[in-house]
Design a protein around this motif. Structure first.
Motif, PDB file in Angstrom:
ATOM      1  N   LYS A 310       0.827  -1.203   0.000  1.00  0.00           N
ATOM      2  CA  LYS A 310       0.000   0.000   0.000  1.00  0.00           C
ATOM      3  C   LYS A 310       0.864   1.256   0.000  1.00  0.00           C
ATOM      4  O   LYS A 310       0.520   2.266  -0.625  1.00  0.00           O
ATOM      5  CB  LYS A 310      -0.926  -0.011   1.211  1.00  0.00           C
ATOM      6  N   THR A 313       1.792   2.993  -3.266  1.00  0.00           N
ATOM      7  CA  THR A 313       0.785   3.742  -4.009  1.00  0.00           C
ATOM      8  C   THR A 313       0.448   5.079  -3.356  1.00  0.00           C
ATOM      9  O   THR A 313      -0.429   5.797  -3.842  1.00  0.00           O
ATOM     10  CB  THR A 313      -0.514   2.922  -4.123  1.00  0.00           C
ATOM     11  N   PHE A 333      -7.331   1.343  -2.651  1.00  0.00           N
ATOM     12  CA  PHE A 333      -6.264   0.342  -2.769  1.00  0.00           C
ATOM     13  C   PHE A 333      -6.775  -1.042  -2.396  1.00  0.00           C
ATOM     14  O   PHE A 333      -7.450  -1.219  -1.382  1.00  0.00           O
ATOM     15  CB  PHE A 333      -5.087   0.687  -1.854  1.00  0.00           C
TER      16      PHE A 333
END
Length: 783
Positions: A310, A313, A333
């Motif tokens: 995660k 991103t 996400f």
């Protein structure tokens, strides 16, 4: 103000005028370096208000007395005081996690302390946050002391049975060579060895010629020369604006999100860029901008972002959220496995899938993700800390072209924080061997080498890391490995050069490298001195570093004696693109086999990789036997792992056959209970002679079954690895089978269903209950 502060302030001004960035090596005893940095460290502390680096005292009012340097944004990547007394492993983990939190930021001065540990991944990534005119300050000992420094980062790959004295510092020698070659051309040295002569030791600031400055100022990619970026644009470079336009075209297409029979399905955009090109920010901004102008507030438009983590991103999502007008339109996400496991209806609801840092995800997983959704944007870093996009491009791009109704590949070349002729980027790329132009190398090989290669003329050579560094050949070999294995990272370069358990081999056609491989020497534990360690591995208590093959055979398969054999595990093998599919790889394996038969006491060649049918076929062609297939995807590859080996000694061939025979028995039962697909069994055809009916095998296997059950019930063996043992034991016994054992191993009920049916709180409680009932079963059998 210190003398060093004056130097940095002056250098920063010069670099701004030159439109350059630089690396300053602050060389001397650590305490004296920190004394010179005291003012800059205080500025860093005041600016960030985060962790206080050790050696630094917080003074919130001190910044007012720093009129000449308070305009500088300083990031000090230093261990905080709170982990001073923690283990080397804990500090290494901190470094590996912490650097990602700085990505997306900008600074004028970045401070990195090599005394605390030189992590090449962190060093490469953090260099990208230094803006034009900025400097990366690298704190180091003198050359001689750096080459003998006990660097904690090296413990990351130091295998069990090796000592710190076995480590080499070839990587630092390579780094010193690069720094010396670029002295006063992007590299500046501030030497504190002799404080009274410190000014004389400071390397001068070299002026950049007006022609170079002009080239840097006006440099742009050829296909974007006529694109202007207005001063009020969201985008910093023409590349970013061009990519944004292509994303808008992709999103504005009218193709249905559902596939059409007999037609390639899907519109895909692949965006590759080196560090610092604003790739993730451009995707986030342009996607949000298109949604703002084309999707009304009452219409759902579902954007899913995925990556290996995660954190990877965060930049993309932050830029998306910074301009999105309607909070109902969000970028969410999900992990790759979550998307793959979702039902068809949930997948159909995804309007856009963005795969960020795609090189951090296995190609087969990326393919599964791409096949799920019509419109997909893939973004990847060409040379990144999580892998290389060049390798991904070679493996994935042909598949995307073939399996897409629309596909376009965009490459972003313009940096957003520095010029294209930036010195610091060149130095970092050279230091970490990102500077090899594989396309040019392949073209040169094609021009000078015949199309057909005479396999009998190929010669094997064991490379000496020190010689590779001195000859400057290290970049050529590492570049080849990078292209073949796209998850290769900068830290792998250091392990290749410094790890005492790694051997490097190359296959040559004349003076051209046709192939290269990394071999890890594993196992060879002593039956008397290491018996306790072997028992701890079997019980699931210990996992010694650097012995993947024997550890897996002991811990996952229960083969207690596996640790006493010697293994040469082929960690990486790469064939030059010009000579691929011509039998070179097979010849390479044959020559490696001959080498290890003649030199040393190696019992097995082994290899482990993510489950891929083509790769398995390659190894089976060379008579490697499958001895293990994981049930759960590996964290680093997203695929279940395969372990294969080939016996090199007559005395060990029987063990390879036994282990392989037991594997195929297990695989059959896993298919029977629904843990595997039938296709897995069909693809993994048995290799070599083995007879499960032989009396010696049956005797050994029966003993193995009882040992597995005991290990499951009394220690920490994984229940999933004991299917064969429990089914064989229950088949030959009249003992009553506990209900949970029956549901799990005989009926094949999934863990998810078992947790719900038995009202367990989760996986941990389920496993504890399985162990307890396995103990009951063991007692009943022994009565």
């Amino acid at each position: 103000m210190t003398q060093f502060d004056d130097y940095i302030t002056h250098l920063h001004s010069e670099l701004i005028q030159q439109k350059q960035r630089g690396l300053v090596r602050l060389c001397g005893p650590q305490a004296e370096c920190y004394q010179q940095l005291s003012t800059l460290l205080t500025v860093s502390t005041v600016n960030s208000e985060k962790n206080t680096p050790k050696h630094v005292t917080k003074k919130n009012d001190y910044k007012e007395s720093l009129p000449t340097i308070d305009h500088l944004d300083v990031v000090a990547f230093l261990e905080p005081a709170l982990i001073n007394d923690q283990s080397v492993q804990r500090k290494n983990e901190w470094r590996l996690k912490k650097f990602r939190k700085y990505l997306g930021q900008e600074c004028d001065v970045l401070i990195y302390d090599a005394y605390q540990g030189f992590n090449a991944d962190a060093f490469a990534a953090l260099s990208g946050i230094v803006r034009q005119g900025g400097v990366l300050v690298l704190i180091t000992p003198s050359d001689e002391k750096w080459l003998t420094l006990d660097d904690p980062e090296q413990y990351r790959f130091l295998a069990e049975r090796y000592q710190p004295k076995d480590l080499t510092n070839n990587f630092v020698l390579h780094l010193l060579s690069v720094l010396q070659q670029n002295l006063n051309n992007g590299v500046y040295v501030y030497n504190l060895t002799n404080l009274s002569e410190s000014l004389a030791e400071v390397s001068p600031i070299k002026k950049t010629s007006s022609s170079i400055l002009s080239k840097a100022k006006h440099s742009t990619t050829n296909h974007l020369e006529n694109i202007d970026v207005s001063t009020d644009s969201k985008y910093v470079t023409a590349d970013q604006k061009y990519v944004a336009g292509k994303i808008h075209e992709l999103l504005g297409g009218l193709q249905s999100r559902y596939p059409v029979a007999d037609q390639p399905f899907g519109q895909r955009l692949l965006i590759s860029a080196d560090r610092g090109r604003g790739k993730s920010s451009a995707v986030g901004l342009s996607t949000a901008d298109w949604v703002n102008h084309n999707v009304s507030a009452d219409i759902e438009f579902n954007i899913v972002v995925t990556s290996s983590s995660k954190e990877s991103t965060s930049i993309l999502i932050e830029h998306f959220e910074s301009v999105i007008a309607n909070p109902k339109h969000s970028a969410v996400f999900y992990s790759p496995d979550h998307i793959i496991e979702r039902g068809s209806q949930q997948i159909d609801d995804i309007d856009l899938l963005i795969i960020d840092e795609a090189a951090s995800i296995p190609v087969s997983v990326v393919q599964q993700l791409v096949n799920k959704v019509n419109k997909v944007i893939l973004a990847t870093t060409i040379h990144g800390y999580e892998g290389t996009g060049r390798g991904l491009e070679y493996k994935l791009k042909p598949w995307l072209v073939k399996n897409s109704s629309f596909f376009q590949h965009l490459t972003m070349k313009q940096p957003i924080r520095w010029t294209e002729s930036d010195n610091l980027e060149r130095i970092i790329n050279t230091s970490l061997c990102f500077c090899v132009d594989i396309d040019a190398t392949n073209k040169r090989i094609q021009e000078t080498s015949p199309l057909d290669i005479a396999l009998d003329t190929l010669t094997l050579k064991r490379e000496v890391p020190l010689d590779l560094v001195k000859s400057g050949q290290v970049a050529k070999l590492f570049g080849l490995l990078t292209e073949a294995h796209y998850q290769t990272t900068p830290n792998d370069l250091r392990a290749m050069l410094d790890n005492p358990s790694i051997q490097i081999f190359s296959l040559y056609q004349g003076n051209q490298v046709a192939a290269t491989a990394l071999i890890s020497l594993e196992g060879g534990f002593d039956a008397d001195n290491d018996k306790e360690l072997m028992g701890s591995i079997w019980q699931g208590v210990r996992r010694p570093r650097g012995h993947l093959a024997p550890q897996s055979l002991i811990a996952h398969c229960g083969f207690k004696n596996a640790g006493y054999f010697n293994y040469a595990r082929i960690v990486r093998i790469a064939v030059s693109p010009h000579w691929q599919s011509k039998g070179v790889g097979t010849v390479f394996l044959n020559k490696l086999e001959c080498h290890f038969k003649q030199h040393g006491n190696i019992d097995f060649l082994s290899t482990s990789f993510g489950y891929d049918v083509k790769v398995i076929n390659f190894w089976q062609k060379s008579k490697f036997m499958t001895v293990r297939l994981g049930l759960k995807p590996d964290a680093s590859t997203g695929l279940v792992s395969v372990l294969m080996l080939k016996a090199l000694q007559k005395s060990t061939s029987c063990w390879a056959k036994r282990w392989s025979a037991r594997f195929y028995e297990t695989l059959k039962m896993e298919v029977d209970v629904g843990w595997r697909e039938l296709s897995d069994r069909q693809k993994l055809s048995p290799q070599g002679e083995y007879r499960q009916s032989d009396s010696d095998y049956l005797t050994w296997s029966t003993q193995q079954n009882h040992a597995d059950l005991r290990c499951l019930s009394q220690f920490y063996r994984s229940p999933d690895s004991c299917l064969l043992a429990i089914r064989k034991i229950t088949e030959s016994s009249d003992a009553e089978i506990p209900a949970l054992i029956d549901d799990k191993f005989i009926t094949g009920v999934s863990n998810k269903v078992l947790i719900k049916s038995y009202n367990f709180s989760g996986e941990k409680e389920l496993v504890s209950a399985i162990r307890a009932q396995s103990s009951i079963l063991l007692n009943r059998i022994n009565q």
